[in-house]
Design a protein around this motif. Structure first.
Motif, short mmCIF file in Angstrom:
data_model
loop_
_atom_site.label_atom_id
_atom_site.label_comp_id
_atom_site.label_asym_id
_atom_site.label_seq_id
_atom_site.Cartn_x
_atom_site.Cartn_y
_atom_site.Cartn_z
N ILE A 77 42.09 41.43 44.50
CA ILE A 77 41.83 42.83 44.17
C ILE A 77 41.08 43.07 42.87
O ILE A 77 40.36 43.89 42.75
CB ILE A 77 43.02 43.41 44.44
CG1 ILE A 77 43.70 43.54 45.72
CG2 ILE A 77 43.10 45.06 43.96
CD1 ILE A 77 42.80 44.20 46.56
N ASP A 78 41.50 42.21 41.72
CA ASP A 78 40.66 42.27 40.52
C ASP A 78 39.34 42.19 40.78
O ASP A 78 38.47 42.88 40.21
CB ASP A 78 41.31 41.44 39.49
CG ASP A 78 41.10 39.76 40.03
OD1 ASP A 78 41.52 39.55 41.00
OD2 ASP A 78 40.48 39.00 39.51
N ASP B 132 41.25 37.12 28.62
CA ASP B 132 40.97 38.06 27.62
C ASP B 132 39.35 37.98 27.66
O ASP B 132 38.93 38.37 26.62
CB ASP B 132 41.57 37.55 26.34
CG ASP B 132 41.06 36.20 25.73
OD1 ASP B 132 40.62 35.43 26.61
OD2 ASP B 132 41.48 35.59 24.64
N ALA B 133 38.75 37.56 28.33
CA ALA B 133 37.20 37.73 28.37
C ALA B 133 36.59 39.23 28.50
O ALA B 133 37.44 40.25 28.79
CB ALA B 133 36.71 36.96 29.71
N ASN B 134 35.33 39.29 28.52
CA ASN B 134 34.64 40.67 28.75
C ASN B 134 34.37 40.65 30.21
O ASN B 134 33.44 39.58 30.49
CB ASN B 134 33.61 40.96 27.83
CG ASN B 134 32.67 41.97 28.13
OD1 ASN B 134 32.76 42.64 28.98
ND2 ASN B 134 32.41 42.57 26.96
N VAL C 234 42.01 40.66 32.08
CA VAL C 234 42.55 41.01 33.60
C VAL C 234 43.56 39.81 33.68
O VAL C 234 43.43 38.83 33.21
CB VAL C 234 41.40 40.65 34.54
CG1 VAL C 234 41.86 40.46 35.95
CG2 VAL C 234 40.37 41.62 34.51
N LEU C 235 44.75 40.33 34.46
CA LEU C 235 45.72 39.18 34.68
C LEU C 235 46.43 39.69 35.98
O LEU C 235 46.44 40.70 36.50
CB LEU C 235 46.97 39.55 33.57
CG LEU C 235 46.80 38.75 32.40
CD1 LEU C 235 47.64 39.57 31.43
CD2 LEU C 235 47.25 37.37 32.20
N GLY C 236 46.81 38.60 36.77
CA GLY C 236 47.52 38.93 38.04
C GLY C 236 48.80 39.70 37.32
O GLY C 236 49.51 39.62 36.56
N ASP C 237 49.42 40.45 38.45
CA ASP C 237 50.82 41.17 38.01
C ASP C 237 51.76 40.69 37.36
O ASP C 237 52.20 40.69 36.29
CB ASP C 237 51.01 42.11 39.16
CG ASP C 237 51.33 41.48 40.30
OD1 ASP C 237 51.36 40.13 40.31
OD2 ASP C 237 51.81 42.06 41.48
N ASP D 232 39.89 36.28 37.01
CA ASP D 232 40.45 35.51 35.80
C ASP D 232 41.17 34.37 36.31
O ASP D 232 41.21 34.18 37.56
CB ASP D 232 41.49 36.49 35.02
CG ASP D 232 42.73 36.54 35.52
OD1 ASP D 232 43.52 36.00 34.72
OD2 ASP D 232 42.77 37.07 36.60
N TYR D 233 41.49 33.27 35.29
CA TYR D 233 42.02 32.03 35.80
C TYR D 233 43.47 32.41 36.58
O TYR D 233 43.91 31.67 37.37
CB TYR D 233 42.39 31.32 34.65
CG TYR D 233 41.29 30.56 33.87
CD1 TYR D 233 39.87 30.84 34.54
CD2 TYR D 233 41.31 30.12 32.55
CE1 TYR D 233 38.88 30.34 33.87
CE2 TYR D 233 40.26 29.77 31.92
CZ TYR D 233 38.82 29.69 32.66
OH TYR D 233 37.95 29.36 31.65
N THR D 234 44.09 33.42 36.19
CA THR D 234 45.69 33.67 36.92
C THR D 234 45.32 34.00 38.35
O THR D 234 46.02 33.30 39.28
CB THR D 234 46.36 34.72 36.19
OG1 THR D 234 45.77 35.86 36.31
CG2 THR D 234 46.39 34.41 34.70
#
Length: 327
Positions: free
Chosen positions: A162-163, A218-220, A239-242, A179-181
């Motif tokens: 979803i991100d 923490d990327a742009n 961006v992070l998974g919840d 993101d990696y997560t």
């Protein structure tokens, strides 16, 4: 004043939460979305509805500033394994998003287990072969939606958690990233190389052209006006998974520190440091979070239905009128 808009796109709803530069909560807006159950064990969401609700929640929470000048940035956290497949030309999903709770990929996973791929997949991805993770949902869409496999082979389809879907939409299709997560919850991501794994992609018959670029948390992640809400584009700066967002939010920055999350489902996650060690039986290893040039890994155990069970008691069994009755 500088502000942070935190978007929490969860299984049941989308929340936009506004903080000032001192991390004080200014306000929040919550917009529910519909759950689709085509048959027992199957769960879907309308990805377009989720995007519309995200925009609506952000617009509504920004109204709390009553038109005052503000400099903003945005961060996104999201339900993780739910996956969207869409056409890069039209921007339209080829099918509903397949939700992490959905069991339609069970036969695909059983087949891989029976062919002896459990250890190889676990060593590369850190995960168990299970329809909970995104890969079997993507394969199901490609195998069962008319024309999807051919379109994917022509490079016309994209996939993402979803991100990725929200960022792609918010940036007008300019940024196709994750993101990696979130990537580490797909069964397609090598947690050692921090990239998509060709052997895993081949196992699930998913073209690499469908995959977003993985980035540290923490990327742009791009810029957006949120459908014209902002005169100047604002940055999506995290961006992070919840569950990973909760791990960082509870300040579990050292190995051995963990958190428990009670939501639609539940997650117990423990920081294990900067080495991706295989998890004990029944648990999985994922990227915990990646920031400031460092990557931390985590063990996690998941329960599919906790809050969802109470919602079922409310909406379907009608034993209670609201969850508040059983507090």
């Amino acid at each position: 004043m500088n502000y942070i808009i935190a978007v929490d796109q969860s299984t049941s709803a989308t929340k936009a939460i506004l903080f000032n530069e001192r991390c004080q909560l200014i306000g929040r807006k919550n917009v529910d979305h519909q759950q689709y159950y085509p048959q027992p064990g199957w769960v879907e969401h309308d990805a377009d509805e989720i995007y519309r609700n995200t925009v609506k929640a952000i617009h509504e929470v920004m109204q709390m500033l009553k038109g005052q000048e503000a400099s903003c940035s945005m961060a996104i956290t999201n339900q993780r394994e739910t996956v969207v497949v869409w056409n890069r030309m039209t921007g339209k999903p080829v099918y509903h998003a397949i939700v992490w709770q959905c069991q339609r990929g069970a036969d695909i996973c059983n087949d891989l287990r029976s062919r002896g791929y459990t250890d190889m997949i676990r060593e590369k991805s850190g995960l168990l072969i299970d329809p909970y993770f995104a890969a079997s949902g993507v394969k199901w869409i490609l195998d069962n939606v008319e024309g999807a496999r051919e379109a994917a082979d022509r490079g016309e389809l994209l996939m993402g958690t979803i991100d990725t879907w929200l960022i792609w939409k918010l940036t007008g299709g300019k940024q196709f990233v994750t993101d990696y997560t979130n990537a580490s919850r797909t069964l397609l991501f090598n947690i050692h190389t921090l990239d998509w794994d060709d052997e895993l992609l081949n196992l699930f018959d998913i073209p690499r052209s469908m995959m977003p670029k993985p980035l540290p948390c923490d990327a742009n992640f791009g810029e957006t006006t949120v459908e014209g809400l902002f005169k100047k584009p604002i940055t999506i700066a995290g961006v992070l998974g919840d569950s990973h967002g909760a791990l960082a939010g509870q300040m579990c920055f050292e190995a051995g520190m963990g958190k428990a999350t009670y939501g639609t489902g539940s997650s117990v996650m423990v920081n294990i440091g900067d080495e991706p060690v295989l998890a004990p039986e029944g648990l999985v290893t994922s990227v915990g979070f990646a920031a400031c040039g460092k990557v931390f890994y985590a063990y996690e155990g998941n329960i599919h239905c906790t809050g969802a069970t109470i919602k079922w008691m409310t909406d379907k069994l009608r034993l209670i009128k609201s969850p508040a009755e059983i507090e």
